[in-house]
Design a protein around this motif. Sequence first.
Motif, PDB file in Angstrom:
ATOM      1  N   GLN A 105     -38.565 108.915  66.177  1.00 52.15           N
ATOM      2  CA  GLN A 105     -39.828 108.576  65.518  1.00 52.15           C
ATOM      3  C   GLN A 105     -40.942 108.385  66.534  1.00 52.15           C
ATOM      4  O   GLN A 105     -42.103 108.637  66.246  1.00 52.15           O
ATOM      5  CB  GLN A 105     -39.706 107.302  64.668  1.00 52.15           C
ATOM      6  N   ILE A 106     -40.610 107.916  67.717  1.00 52.97           N
ATOM      7  CA  ILE A 106     -41.605 107.661  68.739  1.00 52.97           C
ATOM      8  C   ILE A 106     -42.196 108.958  69.279  1.00 52.97           C
ATOM      9  O   ILE A 106     -43.398 109.058  69.492  1.00 52.97           O
ATOM     10  CB  ILE A 106     -41.017 106.787  69.871  1.00 52.97           C
ATOM     11  N   ILE A 107     -41.358 109.964  69.487  1.00 53.17           N
ATOM     12  CA  ILE A 107     -41.869 111.196  70.091  1.00 53.17           C
ATOM     13  C   ILE A 107     -42.292 112.242  69.079  1.00 53.17           C
ATOM     14  O   ILE A 107     -42.861 113.260  69.454  1.00 53.17           O
ATOM     15  CB  ILE A 107     -40.879 111.815  71.093  1.00 53.17           C
ATOM     16  N   ASN A 108     -42.014 112.049  67.809  1.00 57.37           N
ATOM     17  CA  ASN A 108     -42.413 113.033  66.795  1.00 57.37           C
ATOM     18  C   ASN A 108     -43.696 112.637  66.097  1.00 57.37           C
ATOM     19  O   ASN A 108     -44.103 111.590  65.993  1.00 57.37           O
ATOM     20  CB  ASN A 108     -41.312 113.227  65.761  1.00 57.37           C
ATOM     21  N   ALA A 135     -46.718 107.729  66.924  1.00 63.40           N
ATOM     22  CA  ALA A 135     -46.049 109.009  66.720  1.00 63.40           C
ATOM     23  C   ALA A 135     -46.642 110.031  67.672  1.00 63.40           C
ATOM     24  O   ALA A 135     -47.843 110.055  67.914  1.00 63.40           O
ATOM     25  CB  ALA A 135     -46.209 109.467  65.281  1.00 63.40           C
ATOM     26  N   GLY A 136     -45.803 110.850  68.217  1.00 65.45           N
ATOM     27  CA  GLY A 136     -46.249 111.910  69.107  1.00 65.45           C
ATOM     28  C   GLY A 136     -46.410 111.477  70.551  1.00 65.45           C
ATOM     29  O   GLY A 136     -47.146 112.085  71.310  1.00 65.45           O
ATOM     30  N   GLU A 137     -45.736 110.420  70.965  1.00 65.34           N
ATOM     31  CA  GLU A 137     -45.776 109.976  72.354  1.00 65.34           C
ATOM     32  C   GLU A 137     -45.318 111.126  73.250  1.00 65.34           C
ATOM     33  O   GLU A 137     -44.495 111.933  72.864  1.00 65.34           O
ATOM     34  CB  GLU A 137     -44.836 108.780  72.521  1.00 65.34           C
TER      35      GLU A 137
END
Length: 157
Positions: free
Chosen positions: A154-157, A30-32
């Motif tokens: 979901q990947i960037i958050n 998460a957060g990428e």
Amino acid sequence: MSPRLFLRFGLIAIGMVAGSLFLTPAPVVAGERPVYTGFLSNLAVNGYDPVAYFKEGRPVEGGSDHTLEYQGAEWRFVSSENRDAFRQNPEQYAPQYGGYCAWAVSQGYTAKGDPMNWRVVNGKLYLNYNTDIQMRWERDISGNIRSADQNWPQIIN
């Protein structure tokens, strides 16, 4: 368990874990970062001009004299005309999923996108990790795009 046997099993376990780091895809973190830039640079698309894929139909390296910052990364262009086109409408030209591998995102994780392994589909630019992965992605482009579109938030958050 004897100390010798314990050490032997411990070393085997460490080796298995270390080996799996190189053989299995990275999990979703998460957060990428929203744009893939690699480890040692801040260049989006490895310095290739994202507008050129649409105008010239091929990857073309951008120059350091035509740049702009977008989503925390430096984007390079072959001309001020391409830079200005990107500035006016970055969503039209920026690769999907921030330039991460489209197939990897469809599988729920991230991997680098290679500017040489690309395809424009329905007016959007997609990058893939390498030729083999791109061929895998191309077996079901619409299904993979659908899956990646669902996974990306979901990947960037």
